[in-house]
Enzyme design. Sequence first.
Site, PDB file in Angstrom:
ATOM      1  N   THR A  29       9.685  17.075 -48.442  1.00  0.00           N
ATOM      2  CA  THR A  29       8.666  17.574 -49.415  1.00  0.00           C
ATOM      3  C   THR A  29       8.960  16.492 -50.641  1.00  0.00           C
ATOM      4  OG1 THR A  29       8.000  19.131 -50.890  1.00  0.00           O
ATOM      5  CG2 THR A  29       9.989  19.287 -50.196  1.00  0.00           C
ATOM      6  N   ASP A  36       8.136  17.354 -53.458  1.00  0.00           N
ATOM      7  CA  ASP A  36       8.431  18.154 -54.570  1.00  0.00           C
ATOM      8  C   ASP A  36      10.080  18.387 -54.879  1.00  0.00           C
ATOM      9  OD1 ASP A  36       5.814  18.683 -55.240  1.00  0.00           O
ATOM     10  OD2 ASP A  36       5.573  20.009 -53.624  1.00  0.00           O
ATOM     11  N   MET A  47       2.578  15.178 -59.908  1.00  0.00           N
ATOM     12  CA  MET A  47       2.782  16.599 -59.190  1.00  0.00           C
ATOM     13  C   MET A  47       3.904  17.591 -59.073  1.00  0.00           C
ATOM     14  SD  MET A  47       1.254  15.442 -55.230  1.00  0.00           S
ATOM     15  CE  MET A  47      -0.482  15.569 -55.036  1.00  0.00           C
ATOM     16  N   GLY A  48       3.696  18.684 -59.286  1.00  0.00           N
ATOM     17  CA  GLY A  48       4.872  19.762 -59.485  1.00  0.00           C
ATOM     18  C   GLY A  48       4.132  20.971 -59.968  1.00  0.00           C
TER      19      GLY A  48
END
Length: 413
Positions: free
Chosen positions: A145, A147, A191-192
Amino acid sequence: MSALIKGNVIVGQSGGPTAVINSSLAGVYKTAIDRGANKVYGMLHGVQGLLEERVVDMSEHIKSDLDIDLLKRTPSSFLGSCRYKLPEIRDNTEIYDRIFGILDKLEIRYFFYIGGNDSMDTIKKLSDYAILNGSPIRFMGVPKTIDNDLAVTDHTPGFGSAAKYIASITKEVIRDGLVYDQESVTLLEIMGRNAGWLTGAAALATGEDCEGPDMLFLPEITFDVDHFMKKVTDLQKVKKSVVVAISEGVKVADGRYVCELTDNIDYVDAFGHRQLTGTSRYLAGRISREMGCKTRAIEFNSLQRCASHIVGRVDITEAFQVGGAAVKAAFEGETGKMIILKRVSDDPYICVTDIYDVHKIANVEKTVPREWINEAGDYVTQDFVNYVRPLIQAELTPIMVDGLPRHLRLEDA
């Protein structure tokens, strides 16, 4: 070694893609073949595709060492992905009976799933069902990922390359902002959802040739729009070009995402995740109206996920290693586990693989520690930078054909 292997192997990919997820797929495939596996099947679009019996024989698509090298360098999910949530076993045993019936028909003994938090939930449930019903199939999770929010593991494959891309583009955007002799504010939306690892990576742009972004806002800290506006106003008094990186998932005090202050977000995936977009546009609009200066809202969006042209060698190597380690662990009898990365040293950077109970990883989200965010909540600390910097080191040059990177494509799937 091959005497240890009974039955076939199946592998799938799930969740959002990365620049190196296929390096993990290559690690699973090559290690399984090297250890004597008869067949290595690939699920098309993860467990959702498996339920529809959409599988391919990987050997028909990977026929040489060159194909392995191309696969490692190919971004996104070679086999396709899904966001499919398996029900609790007690709620629907029929779907599990169907999955295991398909696996038995294919004579599968080893099941590998490359993914993030939700994918580890799938491994947890399938391994539990196998144990409850005496199935010999072994289930292993392979971490992935951008993330970087998987628990226990030091970091996740995919994060390093995304961080490298974000820091590189941040440097370039900062340079671009210096071109004209006029006031401007540039907002980088990164992103996050709940974890700010990617946004924090923008701090790596700081160096001898770049002052870095002026502020960073992570979802771990409650976002105050009015306070943000004041900070931007104060910065604009001392410098003409202001660059701010902000996580798409920042929330105000009442729990709403900033992007919800202006847009209605209707799409929700199978895991209950709302699609987030528009944070930078909303804030840029307010700055433009209230401050009267030029603004830009730049959403990195999916660009940060699959930028294989700037992939990190450390990242792509570790992605391959976790795939191979998962096969080795399963062939040695492990099940219901995920491969993790353990950092041994920062300087020199040394990281090794280990295995960990997936039940203690699935549905647990790792966020940026509060002590790695400054007191004001608008930047990361040097400890954060020291943690990420080894992960972006070195490069793996794409295989270029006619001036562009060559990728491996799954034909007729």
